[in-house]
Scaffold this motif. Structure first.
Motif, PDB file in Angstrom:
ATOM      1  N   PRO A  89      19.646  11.688  15.601  1.00  0.00           N
ATOM      2  CA  PRO A  89      20.938  10.558  16.200  1.00  0.00           C
ATOM      3  C   PRO A  89      20.634   9.971  17.893  1.00  0.00           C
ATOM      4  O   PRO A  89      21.456   8.390  17.810  1.00  0.00           O
ATOM      5  CB  PRO A  89      21.555  12.156  17.041  1.00  0.00           C
ATOM      6  N   ILE A 133      28.857   2.902  18.113  1.00  0.00           N
ATOM      7  CA  ILE A 133      28.884   3.422  17.133  1.00  0.00           C
ATOM      8  C   ILE A 133      30.639   3.674  16.774  1.00  0.00           C
ATOM      9  O   ILE A 133      31.288   3.524  17.648  1.00  0.00           O
ATOM     10  CB  ILE A 133      28.656   5.201  16.800  1.00  0.00           C
ATOM     11  N   LEU A 160      29.659  14.312  19.431  1.00  0.00           N
ATOM     12  CA  LEU A 160      28.783  13.192  19.100  1.00  0.00           C
ATOM     13  C   LEU A 160      27.531  13.664  20.598  1.00  0.00           C
ATOM     14  O   LEU A 160      26.017  13.259  19.928  1.00  0.00           O
ATOM     15  CB  LEU A 160      29.465  12.077  19.508  1.00  0.00           C
ATOM     16  N   PHE A 214      23.710  11.562  19.594  1.00  0.00           N
ATOM     17  CA  PHE A 214      24.018  10.705  20.141  1.00  0.00           C
ATOM     18  C   PHE A 214      24.263  10.347  21.476  1.00  0.00           C
ATOM     19  O   PHE A 214      25.171  10.623  22.564  1.00  0.00           O
ATOM     20  CB  PHE A 214      25.730  10.292  19.344  1.00  0.00           C
TER      21      PHE A 214
END
Length: 698
Positions: free
Chosen positions: A63, A70, A235, A240
């Motif tokens: 990630p 994104i 996320l 991320f």
């Protein structure tokens, strides 16, 4: 991370559709990993991260390696509206206008049906409240609401257990002062209730579309806001580093916070991404005019690309309840990509109607249970089942063999359907193939003709999981002589979000005669929209200096009900030339209707400002080439009542220079290309496969 260049940046896109959730992981060097999984409607984030994990696993990335963007497109808002599964939502209207959602605009979607029915309003009368106030048509506040009346109304909403309210007061599009006063009282006495104002969400004339739009926003905001918050949190928890951007209906992306406040802008999120990727390929292939054809598991969408740009509309409908007929749904007055969408996808259910005729859709089996061949409990034969029975789709190669299909169960379902029609299973399956293609062709003809566009001869860009299977036949039916099958066709809408700029489209009504415009008021309106657009893009990380502004105006002849959008090459305040505006309007009117009304006064109605950032420069290299396939396999395919031995090629193993005559099949992991007799396919230098019509099928 081992094996990954530090110079390569990586982007991630996830598109949640009605049947499948698609993921694309794109490197700045063109390297691409794609995958798809069934959409998990009970918890969309489950399918989201399942698809993400699949592409990360394929790429070997973690990630934290996703260091570009994104982007997310989702059917969340559409699902909430179709299922009517929302929290208790109220509607506040001006006293005397309580029934606006029931009265609608008095238009009939079928003028020949004496028993016509409309779906129930999204917000029922039992949760509709009125306020004694009045704003005049010119924006003058004739009567502000009394403070005690405002507090009493807020108490009513709180006592009724409302989670969200929509506020649509008369003429608030010209002056939202009374709506803003009501919001301030909500903030003081009921801060936990979501409040949507029509003067912010849809500041345009016409009460019913404005009320419908703000009602939809209020109904979905308590769903979308927490969903996007949960997405951002999940996320971050997974490592991320990027905040997600959300695809909007207008063909732009914005930050999750802004999208959460205005979910009505997200309704055509996924389909809009498909239109944007069609624009990308229009420019890449040097085809300024083409027709995008996106057929997925639940619906099929068509969009016209003219002069390298998709058409934009200021009004569209959602949740059409009666055979997708215009007027049978809920109108929305926010800018959106102009497309036609019908209930014709891989999961569309085939049946026999009361007259004994074969019918396909609009009902869909979706992802749960899905078509019979999915083996998830579905009993109704669907379009994908027909493709399997005909031999077009190989059951052991669906998703590269990761999701094998039950061909026997599909054939049993079509044997039962054929028995009702007096046909064999294969004949019934071919009937479904023909009917669904004709439905899509008919919708495309109507969509183009209504916009004054000659669709004959337009190249067709085919994508979506089921699009390449049916595109050749649709092209036959609309007199197109070229079909383009781009790389990543099955997940192209997800890829489309990665070539989409930050963008917001804003509109305000200011009605004035063309020969007497109030340029001071127009200037204030345009400045207000420009400031709002800059703020929205700044929230998504775009510096003010990178913003680009495009203007448009909607005009009509005096006394007409509908307007025409006129795109402007510069800010209209620069020249203030009403004769130029007149000439542009008359040219567009003539193109649409074949005439103009000389001497008829013209009105300026709505002003539009598009604020956008640079278009991202991203390209996909497609899957790595396998060893060249010098000789195709063959399999039996039932075409128009005959079993034919058809060559089957693998797209990833096609030679650099190849010419394939139909009938033929070209398989990819995520979709199948079906070329009919009378067509010849070759490879374009861009990596797309292009089929061209050479003659009539025998």
């Amino acid at each position: 991370m081992q094996g990954v260049s530090r110079m390569t940046r990586h982007s991630l896109a996830v598109d949640i559709g009605g049947t499948f959730t698609d993921a694309v992981l794109l490197g700045s060097d063109g390297s691409t990993n794609v995958d798809k999984t069934l959409t998990t409607h009970d918890n969309l984030l489950e399918g989201f991260f399942r698809a993400v994990d699949l592409v990360l696993g394929r790429s070997g990335l973690a990630p934290g390696d996703i260091d570009d963007v994104i982007v997310h497109a989702t059917t969340l808002v559409t699902n909430a509206l179709i299922e009517r599964k929302g929290p208790p939502t109220g509607l506040i209207l001006t006293k005397g206008f309580r029934d606006i959602l029931y009265i609608r605009d008095e238009h009939r979607y079928d003028m020949y049906d004496p028993q016509i029915e409309f779906a129930e309003p999204l917000i029922p009368a039992s949760r509709t409240f009125t306020l004694d106030e009045r704003v005049l048509a010119d924006g003058t506040v004739l009567r502000p609401a009394a403070p005690e009346a405002l507090r009493a109304l807020v108490r009513q909403c709180r006592d009724a257990g409302l989670v969200s309210v929509a506020v649509c007061l008369l003429n608030a599009y010209r002056n939202g002062a009374n709506e803003e006063a009501l919001r301030q009282v909500f903030a003081e006495y009921a801060p936990d209730i979501y409040v949507s104002l029509s003067s912010e969400i849809a500041p345009q004339m016409r009460e019913y579309p404005r009320a419908s739009t703000v009602a939809i926003n209020a109904f979905t905001q308590p769903i979308t806001g927490p969903y996007l918050d949960a997405l951002v949190t999940a996320l971050a928890q997974r490592g991320f580093r990027q905040q997600p951007l959300i695809m909007l209906s207008n063909g732009g992306v914005l930050g999750a916070a802004h999208a959460g406040r205005t979910p009505v802008r997200m309704i055509e999120s996924g389909p809009a991404a498909g239109a944007l990727v069609a624009r990308h390929f229009s420019r890449l292939l040097g085809l300024p005019d083409l027709l995008s054809f996106d057929m997925g598991g639940t619906t099929a969408k068509a969009c016209l690309i003219q002069k390298g740009e998709p058409l934009i509309t200021g009004t569209f409908e959602v949740d059409r309840r009666y055979r997708f007929k215009p007027g049978s749904g809920m109108p929305i007055t926010v800018p959106s990509i102009d497309m036609i969408e019908i209930g014709a996808g891989g999961g569309s259910i085939a049946s026999v109607d009361a007259l004994g005729l074969l019918k396909v859709g609009p009902e869909s089996a979706g992802s749960d249970p899905g078509p019979v061949c999915y083996g998830r409990g579905g009993r109704d034969p669907c379009v994908t089942d027909a493709d399997v029975v005909l031999g077009i789709v190989a059951p052991d190669r669906f998703l590269g063999g990761d999701m094998p299909l039950d061909a026997g169960a599909a054939r049993e379902a079509f044997a039962a359907l054929g028995n009702r029609l007096g046909l064999t299973a294969e004949a019934a399956a071919w009937g479904v193939f023909e009917v669904v293609c004709e439905q899509m062709a008919a919708a495309t003809r109507s969509h183009a003709t209504d916009r004054g566009v000659d669709y004959r001869g337009l190249p067709l860009l085919a994508f979506g999981g089921a699009g390449p299977v049916h595109a050749c036949r649709v092209a036959d039916l609309i007199d197109s002589r070229q079909v383009i099958y781009p790389p990543l066709a099955s997940v192209l809408s997800a890829f489309g979000t990665l070539v989409t700029p930050l963008q917001i489209d804003l509109v305000r009504s200011l009605v004035a005669p063309l020969d007497r415009p109030d340029w001071l008021a127009i200037g204030a309106l345009l400045d207000e929209m420009a400031a709002e657009g800059r703020a929205a893009l700044a929230e998504a990380g775009l510096p003010e200096t990178a913003c680009r502004f495009v203007h448009a105006v909607e005009m009509r002849y005096l006394g007409q009900q509908s307007e025409l959008r006129i795109d402007l090459s510069e800010d209209p305040r620069v020249q203030r030339d009403t004769e130029v505006l007149r000439a542009l309007f008359e040219a567009e009117y003539t193109a649409q209707y074949g005439l103009k009304l000389d001497g008829m006064p013209i009105e300026l109605v709505n002003w539009r400002v598009t604020v956008s950032g640079p278009v991202p420069e991203r390209a996909a290299a497609g899957a790595p080439a396998a060893a060249a396939q010098t000789k195709p396999e063959t399999r039996s395919v039932h075409i128009a009542g005959k079993a034919r031995s058809v060559p089957v090629w693998q797209r990833g193993a096609l030679p650099p220079v190849v010419v394939i005559d139909g009938p033929a099949i070209v398989e990819e992991r995520e979709t199948t290309i079906f070329i009919l007799e009378g067509w010849r396919m070759s490879r374009h230098e861009s990596g797309s496969l292009v089929a061209e019509k050479t003659g009539e099928a025998r």
